[in-house]
Design an enzyme around this catalytic site. Structure first.
Site, PDB file in Angstrom:
ATOM      1  N   HIS A  38      -2.091  22.780  45.437  1.00 22.96           N
ATOM      2  CA  HIS A  38      -1.992  21.316  45.568  1.00 22.96           C
ATOM      3  C   HIS A  38      -1.217  20.924  46.839  1.00 22.96           C
ATOM      4  O   HIS A  38      -0.634  19.846  46.887  1.00 22.96           O
ATOM      5  CB  HIS A  38      -1.358  20.675  44.326  1.00 22.96           C
ATOM      6  CG  HIS A  38      -2.286  20.659  43.138  1.00 22.96           C
ATOM      7  ND1 HIS A  38      -3.024  19.553  42.780  1.00 22.96           N
ATOM      8  CD2 HIS A  38      -2.605  21.622  42.250  1.00 22.96           C
ATOM      9  CE1 HIS A  38      -3.743  19.844  41.692  1.00 22.96           C
ATOM     10  NE2 HIS A  38      -3.502  21.092  41.352  1.00 22.96           N
ATOM     11  N   THR A  39      -1.193  21.807  47.807  1.00 15.48           N
ATOM     12  CA  THR A  39      -0.541  21.483  49.078  1.00 15.48           C
ATOM     13  C   THR A  39      -1.558  21.007  50.111  1.00 15.48           C
ATOM     14  O   THR A  39      -1.187  20.333  51.065  1.00 15.48           O
ATOM     15  CB  THR A  39       0.199  22.716  49.644  1.00 15.48           C
ATOM     16  OG1 THR A  39      -0.660  23.845  49.488  1.00 15.48           O
ATOM     17  CG2 THR A  39       1.495  22.968  48.924  1.00 15.48           C
ATOM     18  N   ASP A  40      -2.841  21.357  49.910  1.00 14.80           N
ATOM     19  CA  ASP A  40      -3.817  21.064  50.982  1.00 14.80           C
ATOM     20  C   ASP A  40      -3.969  19.567  51.220  1.00 14.80           C
ATOM     21  O   ASP A  40      -3.936  19.103  52.354  1.00 14.80           O
ATOM     22  CB  ASP A  40      -5.162  21.779  50.756  1.00 14.80           C
ATOM     23  CG  ASP A  40      -5.903  21.419  49.485  1.00 14.80           C
ATOM     24  OD1 ASP A  40      -5.303  20.749  48.608  1.00 14.80           O
ATOM     25  OD2 ASP A  40      -7.081  21.808  49.366  1.00 14.80           O
ATOM     26  N   GLY A 124     -15.982  26.594  37.301  1.00 16.84           N
ATOM     27  CA  GLY A 124     -14.858  25.870  36.706  1.00 16.84           C
ATOM     28  C   GLY A 124     -13.695  26.769  36.348  1.00 16.84           C
ATOM     29  O   GLY A 124     -12.975  26.507  35.381  1.00 16.84           O
ATOM     30  N   LEU A 127     -11.941  29.384  41.043  1.00 10.33           N
ATOM     31  CA  LEU A 127     -12.331  30.277  42.150  1.00 10.33           C
ATOM     32  C   LEU A 127     -13.294  29.567  43.099  1.00 10.33           C
ATOM     33  O   LEU A 127     -13.921  30.183  43.948  1.00 10.33           O
ATOM     34  CB  LEU A 127     -12.925  31.576  41.606  1.00 10.33           C
ATOM     35  CG  LEU A 127     -11.973  32.385  40.720  1.00 10.33           C
ATOM     36  CD1 LEU A 127     -12.658  33.636  40.190  1.00 10.33           C
ATOM     37  CD2 LEU A 127     -10.695  32.759  41.458  1.00 10.33           C
ATOM     38  N   SER A 129     -16.278  27.742  42.816  1.00 10.29           N
ATOM     39  CA  SER A 129     -17.741  27.838  42.855  1.00 10.29           C
ATOM     40  C   SER A 129     -18.307  26.602  43.541  1.00 10.29           C
ATOM     41  O   SER A 129     -19.330  26.671  44.217  1.00 10.29           O
ATOM     42  CB  SER A 129     -18.300  27.980  41.436  1.00 10.29           C
ATOM     43  OG  SER A 129     -18.058  26.815  40.662  1.00 10.29           O
ATOM     44  N   SER A 130     -17.635  25.457  43.401  1.00  4.56           N
ATOM     45  CA  SER A 130     -18.181  24.213  43.974  1.00  4.56           C
ATOM     46  C   SER A 130     -18.214  24.276  45.501  1.00  4.56           C
ATOM     47  O   SER A 130     -19.223  23.933  46.114  1.00  4.56           O
ATOM     48  CB  SER A 130     -17.404  22.989  43.494  1.00  4.56           C
ATOM     49  OG  SER A 130     -16.044  23.068  43.860  1.00  4.56           O
ATOM     50  N   GLU A 162     -17.769  16.255  48.667  1.00  4.52           N
ATOM     51  CA  GLU A 162     -17.182  16.406  47.325  1.00  4.52           C
ATOM     52  C   GLU A 162     -16.291  15.211  46.996  1.00  4.52           C
ATOM     53  O   GLU A 162     -16.286  14.714  45.865  1.00  4.52           O
ATOM     54  CB  GLU A 162     -16.399  17.730  47.204  1.00  4.52           C
ATOM     55  CG  GLU A 162     -15.854  17.944  45.785  1.00  4.52           C
ATOM     56  CD  GLU A 162     -15.581  19.384  45.386  1.00  4.52           C
ATOM     57  OE1 GLU A 162     -16.048  20.322  46.064  1.00  4.52           O
ATOM     58  OE2 GLU A 162     -14.900  19.572  44.364  1.00  4.52           O
ATOM     59  N   ASP A 174     -10.748  24.841  50.028  1.00  2.10           N
ATOM     60  CA  ASP A 174     -11.845  25.615  49.444  1.00  2.10           C
ATOM     61  C   ASP A 174     -13.024  25.729  50.409  1.00  2.10           C
ATOM     62  O   ASP A 174     -13.620  26.790  50.574  1.00  2.10           O
ATOM     63  CB  ASP A 174     -12.326  24.951  48.142  1.00  2.10           C
ATOM     64  CG  ASP A 174     -11.216  24.827  47.124  1.00  2.10           C
ATOM     65  OD1 ASP A 174     -10.131  25.372  47.367  1.00  2.10           O
ATOM     66  OD2 ASP A 174     -11.437  24.162  46.090  1.00  2.10           O
TER      67      ASP A 174
HETATM   68  P1  ADP Z   1     -14.632  25.433  40.493  1.00  2.00           P
HETATM   69  O1  ADP Z   1     -14.924  24.960  41.871  1.00  2.00           O
HETATM   70  O2  ADP Z   1     -13.199  25.749  40.263  1.00  2.00           O
HETATM   71  O3  ADP Z   1     -15.511  26.564  40.065  1.00  2.00           O
HETATM   72  P2  ADP Z   1     -15.565  22.775  39.839  1.00  2.00           P
HETATM   73  O4  ADP Z   1     -15.503  21.986  38.585  1.00  2.00           O
HETATM   74  O5  ADP Z   1     -14.988  22.225  41.080  1.00  2.00           O
HETATM   75  O6  ADP Z   1     -14.943  24.213  39.516  1.00  2.00           O
HETATM   76  O7  ADP Z   1     -17.093  23.111  40.177  1.00  2.00           O
HETATM   77  C1  ADP Z   1     -17.954  23.681  39.200  1.00  2.00           C
HETATM   78  C2  ADP Z   1     -19.310  22.997  39.258  1.00  2.00           C
HETATM   79  O8  ADP Z   1     -19.987  23.339  40.503  1.00  2.00           O
HETATM   80  C3  ADP Z   1     -20.279  23.479  38.199  1.00  2.00           C
HETATM   81  O9  ADP Z   1     -20.070  22.802  36.970  1.00  2.00           O
HETATM   82  C4  ADP Z   1     -21.631  23.160  38.810  1.00  2.00           C
HETATM   83  O10 ADP Z   1     -21.960  21.793  38.669  1.00  2.00           O
HETATM   84  C5  ADP Z   1     -21.386  23.431  40.280  1.00  2.00           C
HETATM   85  N1  ADP Z   1     -21.807  24.819  40.601  1.00  2.00           N
HETATM   86  C6  ADP Z   1     -21.026  25.826  41.038  1.00  2.00           C
HETATM   87  N2  ADP Z   1     -21.733  26.967  41.211  1.00  2.00           N
HETATM   88  C7  ADP Z   1     -23.001  26.684  40.876  1.00  2.00           C
HETATM   89  C8  ADP Z   1     -24.217  27.427  40.816  1.00  2.00           C
HETATM   90  N3  ADP Z   1     -24.260  28.745  41.087  1.00  2.00           N
HETATM   91  N4  ADP Z   1     -25.346  26.785  40.448  1.00  2.00           N
HETATM   92  C9  ADP Z   1     -25.320  25.470  40.142  1.00  2.00           C
HETATM   93  N5  ADP Z   1     -24.210  24.722  40.149  1.00  2.00           N
HETATM   94  C10 ADP Z   1     -23.056  25.307  40.498  1.00  2.00           C
HETATM   95 MG    MG Z   2     -14.183  23.144  42.782  1.00  2.00          MG
END
Ligand code: ADP
Ligand code: MG
Length: 383
Positions: A38-40, A124, A127, A129-130, A162, A174
């Site tokens: 939470h520093t970014d 979620g 790590l 993924s978004s 985002e 990220d």
């Molecule tokens: P984090 O970034 O910590 O994993 P977020 O809530 O910010 O969690 O992002 C997760 C969301 O990003 C998922 O619920 C989905 O909507 C989207 N997402 C991430 N990876 C994929 C993927 N491989 N395919 C489709 N959607 C994805």
């Molecule tokens: Mg995310």
């Protein structure tokens, strides 16, 4: 986790859906933040590395004027007109539309295209993924349109996408690490200047990530609420961001700042200091120092920023007990669940994994997903 790797799943789904081979395959990694939470968005410092888990996008030209996408992980489709991009009711599709929209807003003339996506970054779980989805989709759309941009610029567009289209007020970390990471290095990022400095991770250092099995949603209120609280505290101190004060100013100019805002600010100010010290400790291969800083970071997230959960605290304690002086562990990511990252020596890592597998249970009473990760490459076109 999927049986087949993300690359072959994205490729196979593309061929099946569109009846031809994709033109390009593009990947972008998830990340683990070693320290600096939470520093970014406070213009401060973070120390993440990319992990060897990706989102992969297969892309090729469209047969009409739309952008079509297929998510292997959600078994769902989306289609929109790139000249008129409206929000989607499907959360995953929001990220695709967000990138297309914000690339266009920045003046990049992206083309109609067809995409298929698959990933092996846990969703979620802190790590990111978004960001790996945003960066891989952004790079794919740009490649398909023959446009090259600087990774920092791509990260900035993804962050805006985002923030403004998906509705999560995340900082730049990220997206920047996913776009710019270097293999075997962590990246110390100054989130104000966006200057980065690659810190080599010694070969005998292992990164062990334990997924607590508790998922969070960044678009949920707490993240945005913390961000607003930090902005209020910065206003109290009369600075642009909490980056601009140190621990001495924090206390000497506190006056009537109420307890919660003070504690939020104390987390950010002390975390910035810890992150700079941690970068030095990593560079010096001083795992004892790095571990102490990681434990202090976790305590600050628990007591001052209030973003941990009891189950996460006990997982982190469990890992720290096993690691002892040979490193440390802390919750990583936005909070309220997700993963705990442990840094230790390679010869202690298997023992750590064995113990946590035996001792920790997720909320669904399962053994946790654990992986030893390699500090991996930033986004690139695979073929
Ligand atoms: P984090 O970034 O910590 O994993 P977020 O809530 O910010 O969690 O992002 C997760 C969301 O990003 C998922 O619920 C989905 O909507 C989207 N997402 C991430 N990876 C994929 C993927 N491989 N395919 C489709 N959607 C994805
Ligand atoms: Mg995310």
């Amino acid at each position: 986790m999927p049986v087949k790797d993300a690359k072959s799943r994205a490729f196979a789904a593309y061929v099946e859906e569109y009846g031809e081979k994709p033109e390009y395959l593009v990947r972008a990694p998830g990340r683990v933040n070693i320290i600096g939470e939470h520093t970014d968005y406070n213009d401060g410092f973070v120390l993440p590395c990319a992990i060897d888990r990706d989102t992969v996008v297969a892309i090729g030209p469209s047969q009409d004027n739309n952008i079509k996408s297929l998510s292997c992980d959600f078994d769902a489709k989306d289609e929109f007109n790139p000249n008129q991009i409206n929000p989607s009711s499907q959360e995953w599709a929001q990220y695709i539309r967000a990138m297309a929209k914000h690339l266009s807003l920045e003046g990049h003339q992206i083309k109609a295209a067809q995409l298929s996506l698959a990933g092996d970054v846990p969703l979620g779980s802190g790590l990111s993924s978004s960001a790996s989805l945003e960066i891989s989709v952004g790079l794919a759309l740009l490649k398909q349109a023959d446009i090259e941009i600087d990774p920092t610029q791509l990260a900035q567009i993804a962050q805006k996408a985002e923030n403004q289209f998906v509705g999560c007020s995340c900082g730049i970390m990220d997206q920047l690490i996913s776009a710019k990471a270097q293999k075997d290095h962590a990246l110390l990022i100054d989130c104000r200047s966006l200057d980065t400095s690659a810190i080599s991770i010694p070969t005998d250092v292992a990164i062990v990530i334990v997924n607590s099995g508790i998922t969070h949603s960044n678009t949920g209120g707490e993240y945005n609420e913390r961000r607003a609280q930090c902005e209020q505290a910065a206003q109290h101190y009369g600075v642009r961001a909490l980056r601009d004060i140190n621990m001495e100013i924090l206390d000497s100019q506190r006056t009537n700042l109420e307890d919660m805002a003070y504690r939020r600010a104390r987390h950010v100010v002390s975390e910035n200091e810890r992150t700079l010290s941690a970068a030095k400790a990593l560079k010096d291969n001083d795992l004892q120092k790095l571990g102490a800083l990681m434990r202090a970071s976790h305590a600050s997230m628990r007591n001052d920023f209030e973003i941990t959960l009891p189950a996460i605290d006990s997982l982190s304690d469990m890992m720290n007990d096993i690691i002892g002086n040979n490193g440390g562990a802390r919750m990583t990511g936005g909070g309220f669940g997700g993963c705990v990252v442990g840094i230790t020596t390679t010869n202690k890592a298997d023992n750590l994994i064995e113990h946590i597998t035996a001792k920790y249970r997720t909320p669904l009473d399962k053994t946790p997903a654990i992986f030893k990760c390699k500090a991996w490459y930033g986004a690139n076109i695979i073929n």
